[in-house]
Scaffold this motif. Sequence first.
Motif, PDB file in Angstrom:
ATOM      1  N   GLU A  22       0.857  -1.180   0.000  1.00 20.84           N
ATOM      2  CA  GLU A  22       0.000   0.000   0.000  1.00 20.84           C
ATOM      3  C   GLU A  22       0.890   1.225   0.000  1.00 20.84           C
ATOM      4  N   THR A  23       0.306   2.404   0.122  1.00 18.73           N
ATOM      5  CA  THR A  23       1.103   3.627   0.173  1.00 18.73           C
ATOM      6  C   THR A  23       0.960   4.276   1.541  1.00 18.73           C
ATOM      7  N   ALA A  24       1.975   5.000   1.941  1.00 18.98           N
ATOM      8  CA  ALA A  24       2.008   5.606   3.269  1.00 18.98           C
ATOM      9  C   ALA A  24       1.140   6.855   3.332  1.00 18.98           C
ATOM     10  N   ASP A  25       0.280   6.920   4.367  1.00 22.93           N
ATOM     11  CA  ASP A  25      -0.423   8.175   4.620  1.00 22.93           C
ATOM     12  C   ASP A  25       0.514   9.104   5.393  1.00 22.93           C
ATOM     13  N   GLN A  26       0.021  10.297   5.741  1.00 27.11           N
ATOM     14  CA  GLN A  26       0.900  11.282   6.358  1.00 27.11           C
ATOM     15  C   GLN A  26       1.437  10.805   7.706  1.00 27.11           C
ATOM     16  N   LYS A  27       0.568  10.184   8.530  1.00 25.08           N
ATOM     17  CA  LYS A  27       1.009   9.726   9.851  1.00 25.08           C
ATOM     18  C   LYS A  27       2.103   8.668   9.732  1.00 25.08           C
ATOM     19  N   LEU A  28       1.884   7.668   8.867  1.00 27.94           N
ATOM     20  CA  LEU A  28       2.866   6.602   8.712  1.00 27.94           C
ATOM     21  C   LEU A  28       4.157   7.135   8.101  1.00 27.94           C
ATOM     22  N   ALA A  29       4.028   8.041   7.127  1.00 24.40           N
ATOM     23  CA  ALA A  29       5.224   8.619   6.503  1.00 24.40           C
ATOM     24  C   ALA A  29       6.072   9.357   7.537  1.00 24.40           C
ATOM     25  N   ASP A  30       5.420  10.083   8.449  1.00 27.53           N
ATOM     26  CA  ASP A  30       6.157  10.808   9.484  1.00 27.53           C
ATOM     27  C   ASP A  30       6.876   9.833  10.418  1.00 27.53           C
ATOM     28  N   ILE A  31       6.206   8.728  10.783  1.00 28.04           N
ATOM     29  CA  ILE A  31       6.803   7.764  11.706  1.00 28.04           C
ATOM     30  C   ILE A  31       7.991   7.052  11.065  1.00 28.04           C
ATOM     31  N   LEU A  32       7.830   6.635   9.813  1.00 32.82           N
ATOM     32  CA  LEU A  32       8.881   5.894   9.117  1.00 32.82           C
ATOM     33  C   LEU A  32       9.906   6.818   8.461  1.00 32.82           C
ATOM     34  N   GLU A  33       9.642   8.124   8.499  1.00 35.91           N
ATOM     35  CA  GLU A  33      10.525   9.136   7.896  1.00 35.91           C
ATOM     36  C   GLU A  33      10.722   8.851   6.406  1.00 35.91           C
ATOM     37  N   ILE A  34       9.592   8.696   5.721  1.00 34.46           N
ATOM     38  CA  ILE A  34       9.583   8.503   4.276  1.00 34.46           C
ATOM     39  C   ILE A  34       8.610   9.510   3.671  1.00 34.46           C
TER      40      ILE A  34
END
Length: 245
Positions: A193-205
Amino acid sequence: MKGTSSMTDERLPLYQRLRDDMLSKISAGEWTPGGAIPTEAELTKHYGVAVGTLRKAVDTLVQDGLMKRSQGRGTFILRPNFEGSLFRFFRQVDARGDRRIPISRILDRQLESPARYVADALELAPLEKVIRLERIRQIDGVTLLHEDIWLPASCFEALMQIDTDDFGNLLYPFYEAQCGQLIGSARETLTVETADQKLADILEIDTEQPVVMIERLAFGYDRTPLEYRRSRGPADTFRYQVDIT
């Protein structure tokens, strides 16, 4: 079959009923993972069955990877290596290339009513609550995975009283020590899947960057669903390998 539980389904073949009863003994803590089960002579006497029926029941447990026969020593209950399963997919090496178990940190813990997909996965009755854990797994401060974990509150209520800093890096031994719940097997499904904003911030992507999700449903030795987990990591750290023979 005099030794079996009253919950045994009499419609099943006798060896399957033996198998299920043996698994219930592990779940109840009568038999301990890492230890040997009673001898064939003891079990045939306990259950009142022929040795061939008993061996067929044990054979199915050996084939499923839940037990292992050791020549001259007996049959032992195995403890599955779930960490090895998960991290065959994601790189778990530090800057020097050494393999390490990631450090885990609980971000959030809540007692809540589950979403329908969680309740269905855990086979919960109406109005049953779950404990939801949100955690990350890191090596040298780099987040490899973000995880959402749901547990039936009726089985894991003790976890609500423990400081989240004391959970440790490996949850399954922790479940066993604190709640008496043994994880015996699991089923995993991989999707992208693709990263939403929350997940992107956590994974730094970057937002919308591909991530791999490993969806795991973990069972007790008696096949009771005990944990539903969704682990997500960047797709560029993902590696899948299978040997075909």
